[in-house]
Design a protein around this motif. Structure first.
Motif, short mmCIF file in Angstrom:
data_model
loop_
_atom_site.label_atom_id
_atom_site.label_comp_id
_atom_site.label_asym_id
_atom_site.label_seq_id
_atom_site.Cartn_x
_atom_site.Cartn_y
_atom_site.Cartn_z
N VAL A 13 15.68 0.73 39.89
CA VAL A 13 15.77 2.20 39.76
C VAL A 13 17.05 2.66 40.43
O VAL A 13 17.33 2.29 41.58
N THR A 14 17.83 3.46 39.72
CA THR A 14 19.05 4.02 40.27
C THR A 14 18.92 5.53 40.35
O THR A 14 18.62 6.19 39.35
N MET A 33 17.16 -12.13 33.59
CA MET A 33 17.97 -11.89 34.78
C MET A 33 17.36 -12.61 35.98
O MET A 33 16.22 -13.08 35.95
N GLY A 34 18.15 -12.69 37.04
CA GLY A 34 17.71 -13.34 38.25
C GLY A 34 18.24 -12.61 39.47
O GLY A 34 18.98 -11.62 39.35
N PRO A 35 17.90 -13.08 40.66
CA PRO A 35 18.32 -12.39 41.88
C PRO A 35 19.82 -12.17 41.99
O PRO A 35 20.26 -11.14 42.54
N ASP A 36 20.61 -13.09 41.48
CA ASP A 36 22.07 -12.97 41.60
C ASP A 36 22.63 -11.79 40.80
O ASP A 36 23.78 -11.40 41.00
N PRO A 40 20.68 -4.67 45.56
CA PRO A 40 20.02 -3.39 45.84
C PRO A 40 20.29 -2.89 47.25
O PRO A 40 20.47 -3.67 48.20
N ASP A 41 20.30 -1.58 47.37
CA ASP A 41 20.37 -0.96 48.69
C ASP A 41 19.01 -1.01 49.38
O ASP A 41 18.93 -1.18 50.60
N GLU A 58 15.83 -13.25 48.70
CA GLU A 58 17.19 -13.35 48.16
C GLU A 58 18.03 -12.11 48.45
O GLU A 58 19.21 -12.07 48.08
N PHE A 59 17.44 -11.12 49.12
CA PHE A 59 18.15 -9.85 49.35
C PHE A 59 18.16 -9.50 50.84
O PHE A 59 17.60 -8.47 51.25
#
Length: 238
Positions: A13-14, A33-36, A40-41, A58-59
């Motif tokens: 979500v942006t 898609m994947g974590p790379d 995200p903030d 991963e984040f």
């Protein structure tokens, strides 16, 4: 507000210049898609089952938005040290996350860490994400991610009249959460303009025909428009 479904319960979500990622689980058949692919903030986690936190580790630079017990578990097990408010948040609270406001609401589900029974890590949750702080005079654009939940009267008595979401992502896969019929009732109760099915087709027990959900929503007579998104497909909420 840009909403993108990445299969199962994973959404990005942006809001303005702020990127939020909800329940990162990319081992599902709906996403390529994947974590790379994400930076995200904020990382919003509804509960600790593996199909919702699998790729959270991963984040490490993202700020975690979750109940305090889950924040503590993630710090110990995944090294995630950045928590909103320093220790997470809890049911009923609203926190400012960059250009977004995130309000946490309860979900009716279980919350054993990684689906195990050794640890209970707080109440499961859903999130209402808005571009203004919710309140009696707010004219916010808002998106409700219900998390893993059954049908609950709080949707009709609390979420709809007071948090006033414009759109909702609801689990429809049955077996572990609501199925199409109960999710259609939730749609009517929430009085949203847009609804998105999620948490389906990932595993055999939750494989469904989404046409059933569309039909059940239509049968309620609600004005909500059902959007069955493809994996990694976006929708602009205005």
């Amino acid at each position: 507000m840009e909403l993108t479904w990445h299969g199962h319960s994973t959404w990005s979500v942006t809001v303005g210049d702020t990127d939020l990622l909800i329940d990162p689980f990319f081992d599902n058949p709906k996403t390529e898609m994947g974590p790379d692919d994400f930076d995200p903030d904020y990382l919003l986690l509804t509960h600790a089952h593996q199909d919702h936190i699998a790729h959270a580790g991963e984040f490490p630079d993202a700020t975690v938005v979750a109940v305090p017990e889950l924040c503590g578990f993630l710090e110990d097990e995944m090294g995630l040290e950045n928590h909103v408010g320093g220790m997470g948040m809890n049911i009923g609270g609203t926190v400012e996350c960059g250009d977004a406001f995130v309000t946490m609401h309860r979900a009716d589900h279980t919350n054993g860490a990684n689906t195990g029974y050794e640890y209970d890590v707080g109440m499961p949750a859903g999130f209402v994400i808005s571009d203004e702080k919710p309140g009696p005079d707010s004219d916010a654009t808002s998106f409700y991610h219900a998390g893993d939940t059954g049908l609950m009267t709080e949707m009709k008595e609390v979420v709809a009249p007071y948090l006033q979401p414009d759109a909702a992502a609801l689990p429809v896969g049955d077996h572990f959460t609501m199925g199409p019929w109960q999710a259609a009732i939730a749609t009517e109760w929430l009085d949203v303009d847009h609804v998105f099915p999620m948490h389906y087709d990932t595993f055999p027990p939750i494989e469904i025909d989404t046409d059933e959900f569309v039909e059940q929503v239509d049968a309620t007579g609600t004005h909500a428009e059902v959007h069955v998104l493809d994996g990694d497909e976006s929708f602009t909420l205005e």
